[in-house]
Design a protein around this motif. Structure first.
Motif, mmCIF file in Angstrom:
data_model
loop_
_atom_site.group_PDB
_atom_site.id
_atom_site.type_symbol
_atom_site.label_atom_id
_atom_site.label_comp_id
_atom_site.label_asym_id
_atom_site.label_seq_id
_atom_site.Cartn_x
_atom_site.Cartn_y
_atom_site.Cartn_z
ATOM 1 N N ILE A 25 0.842 -1.184 0.000
ATOM 2 C CA ILE A 25 0.000 0.000 0.000
ATOM 3 C C ILE A 25 0.880 1.237 0.000
ATOM 4 O O ILE A 25 1.985 1.226 0.532
ATOM 5 C CB ILE A 25 -0.979 0.041 1.198
ATOM 6 N N VAL A 26 0.373 2.282 -0.629
ATOM 7 C CA VAL A 26 1.026 3.587 -0.604
ATOM 8 C C VAL A 26 0.173 4.453 0.324
ATOM 9 O O VAL A 26 -1.045 4.552 0.140
ATOM 10 C CB VAL A 26 1.099 4.228 -2.006
ATOM 11 N N VAL A 27 0.808 5.060 1.322
ATOM 12 C CA VAL A 27 0.092 5.806 2.356
ATOM 13 C C VAL A 27 0.547 7.261 2.363
ATOM 14 O O VAL A 27 1.740 7.548 2.264
ATOM 15 C CB VAL A 27 0.358 5.179 3.744
ATOM 16 N N ASP A 28 -0.417 8.178 2.483
ATOM 17 C CA ASP A 28 -0.112 9.592 2.682
ATOM 18 C C ASP A 28 0.191 9.768 4.162
ATOM 19 O O ASP A 28 -0.717 9.808 4.998
ATOM 20 C CB ASP A 28 -1.299 10.455 2.265
ATOM 21 N N ALA A 29 1.453 9.844 4.497
ATOM 22 C CA ALA A 29 1.890 9.902 5.896
ATOM 23 C C ALA A 29 1.662 11.258 6.530
ATOM 24 O O ALA A 29 1.867 11.418 7.731
ATOM 25 C CB ALA A 29 3.363 9.519 5.989
ATOM 26 N N THR A 30 1.198 12.236 5.761
ATOM 27 C CA THR A 30 0.972 13.573 6.308
ATOM 28 C C THR A 30 -0.443 13.744 6.848
ATOM 29 O O THR A 30 -0.727 14.754 7.490
ATOM 30 C CB THR A 30 1.229 14.645 5.236
ATOM 31 N N MET A 31 -1.317 12.790 6.608
ATOM 32 C CA MET A 31 -2.709 12.913 7.057
ATOM 33 C C MET A 31 -2.826 12.669 8.553
ATOM 34 O O MET A 31 -1.992 11.988 9.150
ATOM 35 C CB MET A 31 -3.605 11.956 6.282
ATOM 36 N N GLU A 32 -3.892 13.221 9.142
ATOM 37 C CA GLU A 32 -4.133 13.062 10.573
ATOM 38 C C GLU A 32 -4.335 11.603 10.936
ATOM 39 O O GLU A 32 -4.892 10.839 10.167
ATOM 40 C CB GLU A 32 -5.383 13.848 10.984
ATOM 41 N N ARG A 33 -3.887 11.249 12.141
ATOM 42 C CA ARG A 33 -4.064 9.937 12.755
ATOM 43 C C ARG A 33 -3.265 8.824 12.080
ATOM 44 O O ARG A 33 -3.422 7.669 12.431
ATOM 45 C CB ARG A 33 -5.549 9.571 12.838
ATOM 46 N N VAL A 34 -2.417 9.146 11.105
ATOM 47 C CA VAL A 34 -1.557 8.135 10.494
ATOM 48 C C VAL A 34 -0.379 7.901 11.428
ATOM 49 O O VAL A 34 0.336 8.833 11.782
ATOM 50 C CB VAL A 34 -1.056 8.579 9.101
ATOM 51 N N ASP A 35 -0.205 6.659 11.849
ATOM 52 C CA ASP A 35 0.894 6.305 12.745
ATOM 53 C C ASP A 35 1.779 5.286 12.047
ATOM 54 O O ASP A 35 1.508 4.080 12.054
ATOM 55 C CB ASP A 35 0.344 5.744 14.058
ATOM 56 N N VAL A 36 2.825 5.794 11.382
ATOM 57 C CA VAL A 36 3.792 4.973 10.658
ATOM 58 C C VAL A 36 5.187 5.454 11.053
ATOM 59 O O VAL A 36 5.346 6.565 11.540
ATOM 60 C CB VAL A 36 3.607 5.076 9.114
ATOM 61 N N PRO A 37 6.214 4.633 10.844
ATOM 62 C CA PRO A 37 7.578 5.077 11.184
ATOM 63 C C PRO A 37 8.025 6.220 10.272
ATOM 64 O O PRO A 37 8.252 6.027 9.081
ATOM 65 C CB PRO A 37 8.430 3.829 10.978
ATOM 66 N N GLN A 38 8.128 7.395 10.829
ATOM 67 C CA GLN A 38 8.432 8.594 10.055
ATOM 68 C C GLN A 38 9.818 8.559 9.417
ATOM 69 O O GLN A 38 10.054 9.213 8.406
ATOM 70 C CB GLN A 38 8.301 9.846 10.935
ATOM 71 N N GLU A 39 10.737 7.764 9.970
ATOM 72 C CA GLU A 39 12.080 7.700 9.392
ATOM 73 C C GLU A 39 12.104 7.021 8.030
ATOM 74 O O GLU A 39 13.080 7.118 7.291
ATOM 75 C CB GLU A 39 13.062 7.020 10.354
ATOM 76 N N PHE A 40 11.005 6.346 7.659
ATOM 77 C CA PHE A 40 10.919 5.691 6.357
ATOM 78 C C PHE A 40 10.013 6.448 5.374
ATOM 79 O O PHE A 40 9.785 5.987 4.272
ATOM 80 C CB PHE A 40 10.425 4.242 6.516
ATOM 81 N N VAL A 41 9.503 7.589 5.781
ATOM 82 C CA VAL A 41 8.625 8.396 4.933
ATOM 83 C C VAL A 41 9.478 9.204 3.971
ATOM 84 O O VAL A 41 10.461 9.830 4.363
ATOM 85 C CB VAL A 41 7.739 9.331 5.791
ATOM 86 N N LYS A 42 9.101 9.167 2.683
ATOM 87 C CA LYS A 42 9.783 9.955 1.658
ATOM 88 C C LYS A 42 8.740 10.745 0.883
ATOM 89 O O LYS A 42 7.752 10.186 0.405
ATOM 90 C CB LYS A 42 10.566 9.052 0.703
ATOM 91 N N ASP A 43 8.954 12.032 0.760
ATOM 92 C CA ASP A 43 8.037 12.929 0.044
ATOM 93 C C ASP A 43 6.613 12.815 0.578
ATOM 94 O O ASP A 43 5.644 12.865 -0.168
ATOM 95 C CB ASP A 43 8.059 12.651 -1.457
#
Length: 149
Positions: A25-43
């Motif tokens: 899955i491709v996730v928009d990590a900038t949206m509210e309540r998204v809890d993913v490891p931020q160190e792996f977020v790109k763009d």
């Protein structure tokens, strides 16, 4: 009506797993309540392997998906509201779908409006001159997804 995106997400996920492929899955990590490891977020996005072999305690309902996975050897609890999922696809062949943004697909208050000339236009149309600047719809054909690592 309720959004169809969570239903489609579950259907595509099940279809990919049923065919012994690896769902990503491709996730928009900038949206509210998204809890993913931020160190792996790109763009502002993160691509996650959500196969049964990669996830523990996987749960997908109409509101969100959650699971436990290891990132860099460390176990993490992941929580993603369904509307933050931008795409779901099979790693092996790219089969899947890209979801449109919720703002574009669900606006119950935006009924067609009638102008003084009696022509009914969508609420976003302001003049006939805008049609020259309108975006060209994509060509029909086989969908393409790019695997981002």
């Amino acid at each position: 009506m309720t959004p169809n995106q969570p239903y489609l997400l579950k259907a595509f996920y099940d279809w990919i797993v049923d065919n012994q492929l690896t769902p990503y899955i491709v996730v928009d990590a900038t949206m509210e309540r998204v809890d993913v490891p931020q160190e792996f977020v790109k763009d502002g996005q993160i691509v996650l392997n959500v196969s049964p072999a990669a996830c523990m305690n996987f749960a997908l309902d109409l509101e969100a998906l959650s699971f436990q996975a290891r990132f860099g050897g460390q176990p993490r609890q992941i929580y993603i509201p369904c509307h933050a999922v931008l795409a779901v696809y099979a790693r092996e062949n790219g089969a899947g779908t890209v979801f449109s943004l919720e703002e574009e697909t669900e606006k119950p208050d935006s009924a067609p409006k009638s102008n003084s000339d009696g022509v009914t236009r969508p609420s976003g149309d302001t003049s006939d001159g805008d049609s020259q600047n309108a975006p060209v719809p994509p060509k029909k054909g086989k969908p393409n997804l790019k695997v981002i690592k």
